[in-house]
Scaffold this motif. Structure first.
Motif, PDB file in Angstrom:
ATOM      1  N   TYR A  76       7.022   0.540  -1.721  1.00  0.00           N
ATOM      2  CA  TYR A  76       6.210   0.637  -2.930  1.00  0.00           C
ATOM      3  C   TYR A  76       6.816  -0.162  -4.073  1.00  0.00           C
ATOM      4  O   TYR A  76       6.110  -0.864  -4.800  1.00  0.00           O
ATOM      5  CB  TYR A  76       6.067   2.105  -3.323  1.00  0.00           C
ATOM      6  CG  TYR A  76       5.299   2.334  -4.600  1.00  0.00           C
ATOM      7  CD1 TYR A  76       3.914   2.199  -4.630  1.00  0.00           C
ATOM      8  CD2 TYR A  76       5.957   2.696  -5.772  1.00  0.00           C
ATOM      9  CE1 TYR A  76       3.205   2.408  -5.791  1.00  0.00           C
ATOM     10  CE2 TYR A  76       5.253   2.918  -6.938  1.00  0.00           C
ATOM     11  CZ  TYR A  76       3.880   2.767  -6.954  1.00  0.00           C
ATOM     12  OH  TYR A  76       3.178   2.979  -8.106  1.00  0.00           O
ATOM     13  N   VAL A  77       8.124  -0.052  -4.211  1.00  0.00           N
ATOM     14  CA  VAL A  77       8.772  -0.737  -5.329  1.00  0.00           C
ATOM     15  C   VAL A  77       8.576  -2.250  -5.203  1.00  0.00           C
ATOM     16  O   VAL A  77       8.323  -2.944  -6.189  1.00  0.00           O
ATOM     17  CB  VAL A  77      10.264  -0.376  -5.391  1.00  0.00           C
ATOM     18  CG1 VAL A  77      10.978  -1.227  -6.422  1.00  0.00           C
ATOM     19  CG2 VAL A  77      10.424   1.088  -5.736  1.00  0.00           C
ATOM     20  N   VAL A  78       8.631  -2.748  -3.975  1.00  0.00           N
ATOM     21  CA  VAL A  78       8.494  -4.190  -3.805  1.00  0.00           C
ATOM     22  C   VAL A  78       7.033  -4.635  -3.904  1.00  0.00           C
ATOM     23  O   VAL A  78       6.702  -5.561  -4.633  1.00  0.00           O
ATOM     24  CB  VAL A  78       9.085  -4.642  -2.456  1.00  0.00           C
ATOM     25  CG1 VAL A  78       8.882  -6.137  -2.269  1.00  0.00           C
ATOM     26  CG2 VAL A  78      10.558  -4.308  -2.401  1.00  0.00           C
ATOM     27  N   THR A  79       6.165  -3.912  -3.167  1.00  0.00           N
ATOM     28  CA  THR A  79       4.783  -4.414  -3.074  1.00  0.00           C
ATOM     29  C   THR A  79       3.833  -3.766  -4.064  1.00  0.00           C
ATOM     30  O   THR A  79       2.667  -4.137  -4.135  1.00  0.00           O
ATOM     31  CB  THR A  79       4.211  -4.151  -1.672  1.00  0.00           C
ATOM     32  OG1 THR A  79       4.157  -2.731  -1.490  1.00  0.00           O
ATOM     33  CG2 THR A  79       5.079  -4.744  -0.590  1.00  0.00           C
ATOM     34  N   LYS A  80       4.298  -2.753  -4.800  1.00  0.00           N
ATOM     35  CA  LYS A  80       3.458  -2.027  -5.758  1.00  0.00           C
ATOM     36  C   LYS A  80       2.337  -1.264  -5.071  1.00  0.00           C
ATOM     37  O   LYS A  80       1.283  -1.036  -5.649  1.00  0.00           O
ATOM     38  CB  LYS A  80       2.825  -2.981  -6.785  1.00  0.00           C
ATOM     39  CG  LYS A  80       3.809  -3.702  -7.654  1.00  0.00           C
ATOM     40  CD  LYS A  80       4.266  -2.838  -8.809  1.00  0.00           C
ATOM     41  CE  LYS A  80       5.538  -3.365  -9.425  1.00  0.00           C
ATOM     42  NZ  LYS A  80       6.691  -3.284  -8.515  1.00  0.00           N
ATOM     43  N   SER A  81       2.525  -0.941  -3.819  1.00  0.00           N
ATOM     44  CA  SER A  81       1.460  -0.207  -3.150  1.00  0.00           C
ATOM     45  C   SER A  81       2.028   0.637  -2.024  1.00  0.00           C
ATOM     46  O   SER A  81       3.025   0.276  -1.393  1.00  0.00           O
ATOM     47  CB  SER A  81       0.433  -1.181  -2.588  1.00  0.00           C
ATOM     48  OG  SER A  81      -0.448  -0.479  -1.748  1.00  0.00           O
ATOM     49  N   PHE A  82       1.385   1.785  -1.827  1.00  0.00           N
ATOM     50  CA  PHE A  82       1.753   2.600  -0.679  1.00  0.00           C
ATOM     51  C   PHE A  82       0.836   2.301   0.495  1.00  0.00           C
ATOM     52  O   PHE A  82       0.995   2.855   1.569  1.00  0.00           O
ATOM     53  CB  PHE A  82       1.647   4.090  -1.025  1.00  0.00           C
ATOM     54  CG  PHE A  82       2.811   4.617  -1.808  1.00  0.00           C
ATOM     55  CD1 PHE A  82       4.084   4.616  -1.263  1.00  0.00           C
ATOM     56  CD2 PHE A  82       2.641   5.128  -3.071  1.00  0.00           C
ATOM     57  CE1 PHE A  82       5.161   5.102  -1.974  1.00  0.00           C
ATOM     58  CE2 PHE A  82       3.713   5.628  -3.787  1.00  0.00           C
ATOM     59  CZ  PHE A  82       4.974   5.611  -3.240  1.00  0.00           C
ATOM     60  N   ASN A  83      -0.138   1.460   0.247  1.00  0.00           N
ATOM     61  CA  ASN A  83      -1.135   1.207   1.278  1.00  0.00           C
ATOM     62  C   ASN A  83      -0.590   0.255   2.340  1.00  0.00           C
ATOM     63  O   ASN A  83      -0.090  -0.825   2.019  1.00  0.00           O
ATOM     64  CB  ASN A  83      -2.365   0.601   0.617  1.00  0.00           C
ATOM     65  CG  ASN A  83      -3.500   0.510   1.583  1.00  0.00           C
ATOM     66  OD1 ASN A  83      -3.430  -0.274   2.523  1.00  0.00           O
ATOM     67  ND2 ASN A  83      -4.511   1.323   1.387  1.00  0.00           N
ATOM     68  N   ILE A  84      -0.693   0.670   3.597  1.00  0.00           N
ATOM     69  CA  ILE A  84      -0.040  -0.108   4.642  1.00  0.00           C
ATOM     70  C   ILE A  84      -0.634  -1.506   4.768  1.00  0.00           C
ATOM     71  O   ILE A  84       0.092  -2.490   4.944  1.00  0.00           O
ATOM     72  CB  ILE A  84      -0.100   0.663   5.979  1.00  0.00           C
ATOM     73  CG1 ILE A  84       0.788   1.900   5.865  1.00  0.00           C
ATOM     74  CG2 ILE A  84       0.365  -0.196   7.135  1.00  0.00           C
ATOM     75  CD1 ILE A  84       0.700   2.852   6.994  1.00  0.00           C
ATOM     76  N   THR A  85      -1.947  -1.611   4.642  1.00  0.00           N
ATOM     77  CA  THR A  85      -2.561  -2.936   4.734  1.00  0.00           C
ATOM     78  C   THR A  85      -2.007  -3.858   3.654  1.00  0.00           C
ATOM     79  O   THR A  85      -1.692  -5.023   3.907  1.00  0.00           O
ATOM     80  CB  THR A  85      -4.084  -2.823   4.563  1.00  0.00           C
ATOM     81  OG1 THR A  85      -4.520  -1.653   5.235  1.00  0.00           O
ATOM     82  CG2 THR A  85      -4.786  -4.018   5.130  1.00  0.00           C
ATOM     83  N   GLU A  86      -1.896  -3.282   2.449  1.00  0.00           N
ATOM     84  CA  GLU A  86      -1.384  -4.111   1.360  1.00  0.00           C
ATOM     85  C   GLU A  86       0.091  -4.431   1.536  1.00  0.00           C
ATOM     86  O   GLU A  86       0.554  -5.506   1.165  1.00  0.00           O
ATOM     87  CB  GLU A  86      -1.629  -3.415   0.014  1.00  0.00           C
ATOM     88  CG  GLU A  86      -3.087  -3.496  -0.408  1.00  0.00           C
ATOM     89  CD  GLU A  86      -3.407  -2.570  -1.569  1.00  0.00           C
ATOM     90  OE1 GLU A  86      -2.527  -2.390  -2.431  1.00  0.00           O
ATOM     91  OE2 GLU A  86      -4.518  -2.035  -1.587  1.00  0.00           O
ATOM     92  N   ILE A  87       0.833  -3.482   2.102  1.00  0.00           N
ATOM     93  CA  ILE A  87       2.259  -3.739   2.338  1.00  0.00           C
ATOM     94  C   ILE A  87       2.411  -4.906   3.305  1.00  0.00           C
ATOM     95  O   ILE A  87       3.277  -5.760   3.147  1.00  0.00           O
ATOM     96  CB  ILE A  87       2.944  -2.476   2.901  1.00  0.00           C
ATOM     97  CG1 ILE A  87       3.011  -1.397   1.822  1.00  0.00           C
ATOM     98  CG2 ILE A  87       4.344  -2.785   3.408  1.00  0.00           C
ATOM     99  CD1 ILE A  87       3.504  -0.066   2.305  1.00  0.00           C
TER     100      ILE A  87
END
Ligand code: SF4
Lengths: 288, 159, 635
Positions: free
Chosen positions: A139-150
């Motif tokens: 989350y800290v790196v990608t700003k998202s908890f969403n797996i697709t977005e990660i």
């Protein structure tokens, strides 16, 4: 949407086949490492089908039901993962699933399964912080908890999260039930607490546990996969390669080490999580 | 196709013995014989096992244990008595508390001779046991089908 | 207006009547009726003020003087009791405090203009509902519990009229706290809850009870002292004594650091955070209904209520860091200490302390998301914890023990209680139940606030939480031999109280999005003057509801499972020496031995005394250092 539905369907129907094959390969490689010929590749499937054909015995009427719930929730968790859902939710669902298994063992009320349950619970406490930190790192790196977005990040996440990756690799041994952290049960024969958490389960219920583990292993490797894929179209090959290497390392470790005491398993897992996780996150926050 | 024959899981119990056969059983698991080639796993847990492999004779102390372990195994199951001690009491037969072979307590399906029984003959015994296991499985399946027909599923089973 | 008066005065009135009722059945009727009315009034208040809220100024001199008089009477009561039991510290504290606040009231408070003595917004309504519904149910539950209690404890003098008076008086005070905006009023009610708690802990008049009661009194008075000092500082230096003015003033650039620290100390001590936490553990000697009401679901919530109210002035100043660190450290250490406990009530006490710690930490961070999480935690925790307390109380009465080890196999011994407890425990930590939802939100808030230390604390603390709850749950579901069944003696009142709690625990999980956007978000939007996205996205809420649905299907599934089963029942594996009933085994000498399965408590790792010392030292250090930093910043 169709993409994620497809992958969930694939996971549910093809998942166990892949998981079983991995487990068969695992046994084969293990045997080779020990200088044996080893069972056929399809052995895990033979085992499971055999278990299904056996008579059903139990200590009481409801213990097997917990395992049924365990299987259902593991599949649910995995589907959530392959749907590209929220990674924290995946972790929470996984915890719920594992708790069902622990409760099943408690429910049987036998000495060995109770010790197994206690140990399993201890392991859960040991690895939980690191699993959460992994999600937090993403989350800290990608700003998202969403797996697709990660998965759609610019560079492989492992570049930002080397510490967290190592920490996750450390507790992965527990989750895959590999030595030295196979305290609650392992796939090897004859242990000091009989079969630990699965002692009182047999026949089709044991088959369910086995299948659940196949499902579970798949999305655990999925976590490793997440560290290595990025936006680039072909990058899934890198992820796959990483998973294979990782699993191989786990097998080597399994064969090269003996089961440790719970004290060491627990404290080392927490220390690793605190040290690696904290340092990695600290650096990330400072880099911001 | 029977999967039972491809995945026989064993529990090994050692009664009154000199531990000779005991060691030979374990020898089967070593790289030289590697019974896992045939899917054999030494589970150490009656609830997971298909084959009860007994070395040594039964005595007043362990007869209940043997019986209980046998009872806790799920059907279909077979018993293999390994070594002379297990088949008849062997050199311990005359001891004050020894009852004799395993068949004094539980039904034995295969007797493996030898003192100590050689790994080859143990493996041979297990292979023989597999055929018996398969027969039992077929019989069990038939019985289960019949029972199911006789007892339609209903909520009355609840009470 | 009328409903406010009703909320504050009606419980007091009922309590006073109950003081003179010696007859069991009459008391039963009155309490049941009063509970019904209270619930109805709380609901009506919610409906009535849902849209517009209310700000009310009551410029009546006599109210203030009345409060002064009552406060003095309270002080005299405390002093008299302290003299009786030869305690000196409380006398000192109460004297300083009461004289300070009275002096302020007579000299300066007239000069401070009050625009609103009473403010009702959505947050107030949440608290009103919690107090009204949970509180009333606990009072109903107490009816039979106390009867049984005196039946079991002949040595304790039966002072039930007084007990019920205190319960209801406390409810009045609690409504008072959440309704008042005038800090002086709030302080007044605050002190009443302190006194109620003191008297309830000492109810049995046994030695430990008295000792613990005074401990609680001292800690709470210390907090009260902070409160008084905060009010006086605000009055003199800032010229306000209204709670809702604080965020406004802070935004206009006025330095509120010192009052923030003082009020934070008050809130922290009331909600039993370290270093004050020991009073809450001591409070467990009180009869269970009072533990449930005061020491878990409502009174301790007054502390976090205050903190959340002032949360917008906390955030990233030193006061915020104080609150956050104290809350965080308490959360972690209390959850670890809970692992070592086998006394059910003590586990609940530690878990209460740790959950309050989490709420306090949320308040300390003071961001939109964190307050959202904190408020949700208050709601879920109040319901689930109250359910747990009541269940433990009932189990204790039926089995004669509240030790978790003795609850082994509760599913056979007392199936209905096992079900209640399972719901309660699931509500406390398991996805997709309430507490987890809020923990999830808290985690997000903590990460977004970039505070890595508190993130680590949360992560490790939740792992410990998982451990001690699951091992308790495991004890409950172990299936024993049928002969260990205990005939249960649940009465109608207990059924009502427990059943409603259980249903609420589950329903609230479905309803949390509704609570979020009907109660919490409007309040926060007003506070922060921004419109934020949902903290937990719709998609995830759908998935959570799906999980919840799956979990609710479990009992049904179990029925089907049992109906279809063809299991052959065999004995459990004990190396072949099971004696045939799964309870005894043959030992090496051929003797019959009872099997006993114990949970792990890991005292060597999480020793209570050691962790407690660490906690007290670190939190005291944090408080002292920050207190002086705040002072120094002003000088
Ligand atoms: S048969 Fe011979 S070798 Fe085997 S246990 Fe008996 S005495 Fe020992």
């Amino acid at each position: 949407m169709t993409g994620s539905t497809l992958s969930v369907l694939l996971y549910i129907f093809v998942g166990p086949i892949v998981g079983g094959l991995i487990s068969g390969l695992d046994r084969k490689i293990t045997a080779r490492m020990q200088g044996r010929y080893g069972p056929p590749l399809l052995q895990p499937f033979y085992d499971v089908f055999k278990l299904l054909s056996k008579e059903s015995i139990a200590v009481n009427g409801i213990q097997n039901f917990f395992i049924f719930c365990f299987l259902i929730f593991v599949v649910f968790t995995g589907s959530l993962f392959f749907m590209g859902g929220d990674i924290l939710l995946v972790i929470f669902a996984l915890t719920l699933a594992s708790i069902f298994m622990v409760l099943g063992a408690y429910c049987a009320n036998s000495p060995y399964s109770s010790i197994g349950a206690m140990r399993e619970l201890l392991q859960m406490m040991a690895y939980e912080p690191m699993v959460l930190l992994t999600a937090i790192g993403f989350y800290v790196v990608t700003k998202s908890f969403n797996i697709t977005e990660i998965m759609g990040f610019n560079v492989p996440l492992v570049l930002y999260l080397p510490g967290i990756f190592l920490g996750f690799a450390y507790i992965l041994t527990m989750k895959l039930r590999k030595s030295p952290f196979d305290l609650s049960m392992s796939h090897h024969a004859h242990q000091e607490v009989v079969k630990g958490i699965t002692t009182e389960f047999s026949g089709s219920t044991l088959a369910m546990i086995e299948i659940a583990h196949w499902y579970e292993n798949l999305f655990l490797m999925g976590f490793i996969f997440l560290f290595f894929v990025w936006k680039m179209p072909g990058s899934w090959l890198v992820g796959l390669g990483a998973c294979i290497i990782m699993y191989f390392i786990e097998i080597v470790l399994d064969n090269a080490s003996a089961r440790v005491k719970w004290q060491l398993a627990f404290s080392s897992a927490w220390i690793v999580a605190a040290a690696l996780g904290f340092t990695n996150l600290l650096i990330l926050f400072l880099m911001k | 196709m029977s999967f039972l024959k491809k995945s026989p899981w064993i529990i090994h119990y050692d009664g009154t013995s000199c531990n000779g056969c005991d060691i030979e059983v374990l020898a089967c698991l070593t790289p030289l014989y590697d019974v896992e080639r045939f899917g054999v796993v030494n589970t150490g847990n009656p609830k997971h096992a298909d084959i009860l492999l007994i070395t040594g004779s039964v005595n007043e102390q362990n007869k209940d244990v043997v019986w209980q372990i046998f009872n806790q195994m799920a059907n279909p199951k077979v018993v293999v008595a390994v070594g002379i001690c297990a088949t008849s009491g062997g050199i311990f037969a005359e001891c004050y508390n020894v009852m004799g072979g395993v068949d004094k307590i539980i039904p034995v399906d295969v007797y493996v001779p030898g003192c100590a029984a050689r790994p080859e003959s143990i493996i041979d015994g297990v292979v023989k046991a597999l055929d018996i296991l398969e027969e039992k499985r077929v019989a069990l399946a038939r019985r289960r089908r019949k029972a199911r027909k006789a007892r339609p599923v209903s909520l009355t089973n609840l009470f | 207006m009328e409903s406010i008066l009703l909320l504050i005065l009606f419980p007091l009135f009922t309590g006073t009547i109950l003081l003179f009722v010696k007859n069991d059945s009459l008391r039963k009727i009155i309490v049941r009726l009063a509970a019904l009315i209270l619930i109805a009034v709380s609901l009506l208040t919610t409906v009535r003020y849902f849209n517009d809220g209310l700000t009310l100024a009551l410029h009546r001199e006599w109210i203030n003087y009345g409060m002064v008089v009552i406060e003095s009477i309270l002080a005299i009561v405390i002093i008299a009791l302290s003299i009786k039991h030869k305690k000196h510290l409380p006398i000192l504290l109460i004297l300083i405090q009461t004289s300070l606040i009275n002096w302020y009231e007579f000299t300066h408070s007239h000069e401070v203009e009050i625009k609103a003595d009473i403010v009702i917004d959505r947050f107030t309504l949440i608290m009103v509902l919690i107090t009204g519904v949970i509180g009333s149910l606990i009072c109903v539950y107490a009816l039979n519990y106390m009867k049984d209690y005196h039946h079991h404890h002949q040595e304790v003098k039966d002072r039930r009229p007084f007990f019920f008076f205190l319960l209801f008086a406390f409810l009045s005070a609690m409504f008072g706290i959440v309704l008042s905006n005038n800090l002086l009023w709030m302080y007044f009610f605050w002190e009443i809850t302190t006194l109620c708690s003191f008297l309830l802990i000492g109810y049995t008049q046994e030695e430990t009870a008295v000792k613990n009661a005074f401990k609680a009194l001292i800690m709470n008075l210390l907090g009260g002292f902070g409160f008084a000092a905060g009010i006086i500082y605000l009055g003199y230096a800032v010229g306000t004594q209204e709670l809702n003015q604080l965020p406004v003033l802070a935004q206009s650039g006025i330095d509120l650091l010192i009052p923030a620290v003082l009020l934070a100390i008050a809130g922290v001590s009331k909600s039993a955070q370290m270093p004050f936490s020991s009073w809450l553990l001591g409070a467990m000697v009180a009869p269970t209904p009072s533990s449930a009401l005061l020491h878990s679901s409502t009174m301790v919530k007054a502390g976090v209520y205050l903190l959340i109210r002032i949360a917008p002035i906390l955030g990233f100043n030193v006061a915020g860091i104080l609150v956050m660190m104290v809350g965080g450290i308490t959360f972690l250490l209390a959850s670890l200490m809970a692992i070592t406990q086998s006394d059910g009530k003590k586990v609940l006490a530690y878990s209460t302390i740790s959950n309050l710690g989490l709420i306090v930490a949320c308040a300390g961070i003071g961001s939109y998301e964190s307050i959202w999480a904190g408020m949700l935690l208050i709601i879920f925790h109040a319901i689930a914890k109250s359910l747990m307390f009541l269940s433990v109380g009932t189990v204790e009465h039926n089995m004669g023990s509240r030790d978790i080890e003795d609850m082994h196999g509760l599913i056979i011994k007392l199936p209905e209680m096992a079900l209640m407890m399972t719901i309660g425990i699931a509500g406390m930590f398991l996805a997709p139940f309430g507490m987890l939802v809020s923990k999830w939100a808290a985690l997000k808030a903590f990460i977004d606030s970039d505070n890595i230390l508190i993130v680590m604390i949360l992560v490790f603390g939740s792992a410990a939480t998982l451990f001690y709850w699951t091992k308790w749950l495991g004890k409950l579901v172990a299936v024993l031999n049928k002969i260990e069944r205990i005939p249960s003696k649940l009465t109608f009142d207990e059924w009502i109280a427990l059943g409603t709690h259980a249903v609420l625990t589950v329903v609230i999980c479905f309803a949390f999005p509704l609570i979020g956007n009907q109660f919490i978000e409007p309040y926060l939007n007003a506070q922060f003057a921004v419109q934020m996205d949902a903290v937990i996205s719709d998609g995830n809420i759908k998935i959570m509801s799906m999980m919840l649905g799956m979990i609710l299907l479990i009992p049904l599934g179990l029925l089907g499972f049992v109906a279809l089963k063809e299991d052959r029942i065999v004995t459990s594996y004990m190396g072949g020496v099971n004696q045939g009933d799964n309870r005894y085994f043959t030992d090496a000498l051929g003797n019959r031995k009872k099997m006993y399965l114990s949970n792990w408590y890991m005292e060597k790792y999480f020793s209570e005394t050691r962790l407690n010392t660490i906690g007290i030292i670190t939190t005291s250090a944090v408080i002292v250092v920050i207190f002086f930093m705040a002072l120094g910043g002003v000088l």
